[in-house]
Design a protein around this motif. Structure first.
Motif, PDB file in Angstrom:
ATOM      1  N   ARG A  84       5.649  27.529   7.589  1.00 23.43           N
ATOM      2  CA  ARG A  84       6.385  26.729   8.218  1.00 23.43           C
ATOM      3  C   ARG A  84       6.128  25.383   6.804  1.00 23.43           C
ATOM      4  O   ARG A  84       6.273  24.885   6.034  1.00 23.43           O
ATOM      5  N   LEU A  85       4.867  24.791   7.066  1.00 24.82           N
ATOM      6  CA  LEU A  85       4.132  24.017   6.433  1.00 24.82           C
ATOM      7  C   LEU A  85       4.118  24.245   4.592  1.00 24.82           C
ATOM      8  O   LEU A  85       3.980  23.584   4.318  1.00 24.82           O
ATOM      9  N   LYS A  86       4.143  25.854   4.261  1.00 24.29           N
ATOM     10  CA  LYS A  86       3.655  26.260   3.213  1.00 24.29           C
ATOM     11  C   LYS A  86       4.889  25.432   2.396  1.00 24.29           C
ATOM     12  O   LYS A  86       5.661  25.212   0.901  1.00 24.29           O
ATOM     13  N   ILE A  87       5.657  26.088   3.406  1.00 23.89           N
ATOM     14  CA  ILE A  87       7.180  26.494   2.707  1.00 23.89           C
ATOM     15  C   ILE A  87       7.927  24.572   2.515  1.00 23.89           C
ATOM     16  O   ILE A  87       8.666  23.984   1.792  1.00 23.89           O
ATOM     17  N   LYS A  88       7.940  23.831   3.511  1.00 20.50           N
ATOM     18  CA  LYS A  88       7.801  22.175   3.398  1.00 20.50           C
ATOM     19  C   LYS A  88       7.613  21.445   2.303  1.00 20.50           C
ATOM     20  O   LYS A  88       7.944  20.712   1.627  1.00 20.50           O
ATOM     21  N   ARG A  89       5.944  21.811   2.037  1.00 18.16           N
ATOM     22  CA  ARG A  89       5.662  21.348   0.493  1.00 18.16           C
ATOM     23  C   ARG A  89       6.066  21.965   0.013  1.00 18.16           C
ATOM     24  O   ARG A  89       6.589  21.276  -1.177  1.00 18.16           O
ATOM     25  N   LEU A  90       6.624  22.767  -0.414  1.00 18.12           N
ATOM     26  CA  LEU A  90       7.035  23.668  -1.815  1.00 18.12           C
ATOM     27  C   LEU A  90       8.394  23.267  -1.954  1.00 18.12           C
ATOM     28  O   LEU A  90       8.935  22.932  -2.697  1.00 18.12           O
TER      29      LEU A  90
END
Length: 300
Positions: free
Chosen positions: A47-53
């Motif tokens: 989820r953190l990765k998607i928010k950064r993406l």
């Protein structure tokens, strides 16, 4: 992926580390805490990765690919007489109609046509919906497969718009090619990423220890719902959730304020104020028969 609505045969975990960062996850109560931790941390980090993406892909659409670190902060548009080697290194192009200057100076400003960047924007919009806190209110359960598919869709859209690939130093490229991008080192974002081997799981003010099953803590009823938190090893117990949510608390405060105001008015009112009421008028019956009940000698 079609969103899953939680089923009755699973323990529903409402993981709520912050108000913005929360999601629903379901798992059998017979699962060992070590496996529960691994699953939760994997979803948490995805989820953190998607928010950064989402953030970096939006910047990519708005201001083009990223510049090398030694050129960031300089926003001089290259022209036909510029050093060709420098242009190749930064993958910048001569100024075109699609140039949009990056106010931070981190990106080249050379953007693709709107019909191409819209391909990326559609995917990041769908991914942003998946990781929004509203999914909890909608009772949508988050899964690793659901999030990974969102990452793959963003990756596919980037490959369509940039078939030759992005620079290796671009944050979007780093996010898509590695689990822990180098650019995160020393940043606040790196502090949010958890390690499944060292993370801890907390519920009701106590730590759930590996070696025990989830049911040994929450009971054998698989219809249980719990609110849990993740923390780093040695960080201690996270702050417990308040007994009532913010909206309920505001409603309760408004209710009691109204009751207090009504009580103040009653106290200030005279004890014989009821004598002015119509029902306390001893001549009310006579006035009713004579038809003079509504006569007033004072101007209204």
């Amino acid at each position: 992926t079609k969103p899953r609505i939680f089923s009755v045969g699973m323990v529903l975990i409402h993981l709520k580390n912050t108000e913005e960062h929360q999601f629903l996850f379901e798992i059998p109560g017979s699962t060992d805490i070590a496996a529960v931790l691994h699953e939760l941390v994997t979803v948490y980090n995805l989820r953190l990765k998607i928010k950064r993406l989402v953030e970096h892909a939006n910047d990519l659409c708005d201001h083009g690919p990223s510049k090398p670190l030694d050129q960031q902060g300089l926003d001089e548009v290259t022209d036909g007489t510029a050093d060709l080697a420098l242009q190749e290194k930064s993958q910048s192009k001569p100024q075109k109609e699609g140039y949009n200057r990056d106010p931070t100076g981190r990106r080249t400003g050379n953007i693709e046509p709107a019909e191409m960047t819209d391909i990326i924007r559609r995917q990041i919009s769908e991914a942003k919906t998946l990781v929004h806190k509203d999914q909890v209110e909608k009772k949508v359960v988050t899964t690793q497969a659901m999030l990974q598919e969102a990452v793959d869709r963003i990756k596919g859209s980037v490959m369509i718009v940039y078939p030759m690939g992005l620079p290796q130093w671009d944050p979007v490229q780093e996010e898509l090619e590695s689990e822990r991008p180098d650019y995160l080192e020393g940043t606040q974002a790196s502090m949010e990423v958890l390690d499944p081997a060292t993370a801890t799981l907390w519920w009701a003010g106590k730590q759930l220890l590996p070696g025990q099953t989830l049911a040994s803590y929450v009971g054998k009823n698989d219809k249980t719902k719990i609110v849990a938190k993740l923390a780093k090893k040695g960080a201690g117990a996270p702050v417990r959730e308040p007994p009532v949510d913010e909206a309920t608390q505001k409603a309760m405060m408004a209710y009691w304020y109204k009751k207090q105001e009504e009580q103040k008015k009653l106290i200030e009112d005279e004890n014989d104020s009821y004598l002015n009421s119509q029902w306390a008028n001893p001549k009310a019956l006579k006035s009713q028969f004579t038809g003079l009940g509504d006569v007033s000698w004072k101007p209204k």
